[in-house]
Design a protein around this motif. Structure first.
Motif, PDB file in Angstrom:
ATOM      1  N   LEU A  19      37.830  39.998  50.093  1.00 48.32           N
ATOM      2  CA  LEU A  19      38.230  40.801  48.874  1.00 48.32           C
ATOM      3  C   LEU A  19      37.259  41.859  48.609  1.00 48.32           C
ATOM      4  O   LEU A  19      37.549  43.050  48.058  1.00 48.32           O
ATOM      5  N   LEU A  20      36.003  41.579  48.745  1.00 45.46           N
ATOM      6  CA  LEU A  20      34.721  42.368  48.425  1.00 45.46           C
ATOM      7  C   LEU A  20      34.794  43.726  49.503  1.00 45.46           C
ATOM      8  O   LEU A  20      34.869  44.960  49.054  1.00 45.46           O
ATOM      9  N   PHE A  21      35.073  43.404  50.542  1.00 42.95           N
ATOM     10  CA  PHE A  21      35.220  44.447  51.968  1.00 42.95           C
ATOM     11  C   PHE A  21      36.692  45.378  51.460  1.00 42.95           C
ATOM     12  O   PHE A  21      36.326  46.608  51.431  1.00 42.95           O
ATOM     13  N   PHE A  27      38.114  51.689  47.170  1.00 40.87           N
ATOM     14  CA  PHE A  27      37.129  52.447  46.344  1.00 40.87           C
ATOM     15  C   PHE A  27      36.730  53.764  46.712  1.00 40.87           C
ATOM     16  O   PHE A  27      36.568  54.639  45.957  1.00 40.87           O
ATOM     17  N   LEU A  28      36.218  53.665  47.987  1.00 44.99           N
ATOM     18  CA  LEU A  28      35.896  54.925  48.690  1.00 44.99           C
ATOM     19  C   LEU A  28      37.013  56.067  49.039  1.00 44.99           C
ATOM     20  O   LEU A  28      36.611  57.269  49.148  1.00 44.99           O
ATOM     21  N   GLY A  38      40.577  49.069  44.123  1.00 46.90           N
ATOM     22  CA  GLY A  38      39.380  48.644  44.633  1.00 46.90           C
ATOM     23  C   GLY A  38      38.373  47.807  43.700  1.00 46.90           C
ATOM     24  O   GLY A  38      37.880  46.736  44.077  1.00 46.90           O
ATOM     25  N   LEU A  39      38.382  48.439  42.556  1.00 43.70           N
ATOM     26  CA  LEU A  39      37.374  47.963  41.555  1.00 43.70           C
ATOM     27  C   LEU A  39      38.165  46.570  40.809  1.00 43.70           C
ATOM     28  O   LEU A  39      37.114  45.685  40.716  1.00 43.70           O
ATOM     29  N   PHE A  43      36.231  43.078  41.210  1.00 44.93           N
ATOM     30  CA  PHE A  43      36.088  42.176  39.981  1.00 44.93           C
ATOM     31  C   PHE A  43      36.714  41.050  40.077  1.00 44.93           C
ATOM     32  O   PHE A  43      36.220  39.949  39.550  1.00 44.93           O
ATOM     33  N   ALA A  44      37.878  40.788  40.903  1.00 44.52           N
ATOM     34  CA  ALA A  44      38.437  39.511  40.870  1.00 44.52           C
ATOM     35  C   ALA A  44      37.759  38.698  41.791  1.00 44.52           C
ATOM     36  O   ALA A  44      37.738  37.334  41.696  1.00 44.52           O
ATOM     37  N   ALA A  45      37.108  39.162  42.878  1.00 45.00           N
ATOM     38  CA  ALA A  45      36.006  38.496  43.886  1.00 45.00           C
ATOM     39  C   ALA A  45      35.100  37.633  42.945  1.00 45.00           C
ATOM     40  O   ALA A  45      34.723  36.729  43.232  1.00 45.00           O
TER      41      ALA A  45
END
Length: 76
Positions: A19-21, A27-28, A38-39, A43-45
């Protein structure tokens, strides 16, 4: 299965990492929709990690309470 079980911890580690990746990659991208998505994934992670830590702490507190109750109760 308890939330502090090693299999669940391993799954949570990989799921949060994915999820973070994905959130960082989205986000990029220059489009606003993907950046917001992406944000939200990041946030969910983070929310998932915080929530699972709280559940583990609650279970540990309940285990300690159960152990102290078992020690004080004796048949006479």
């Amino acid at each position: 299965m308890r939330p502090d079980h090693p299999v669940r911890q391993l799954f949570r580690f990989f799921a949060v990492s994915v999820l973070l990746f994905i959130g960082a990659v989205l986000f990029l991208f220059p489009e606003p929709f993907t950046s917001v998505l992406g944000l939200l994934l990041v946030f969910a992670a983070v929310l998932w990690v915080v929530w699972s830590r709280e559940r583990i702490e609650e279970l540990e507190a309940l285990d300690e309470l159960d152990e102290s109750d078992d020690d004080s109760f004796q048949f006479t």
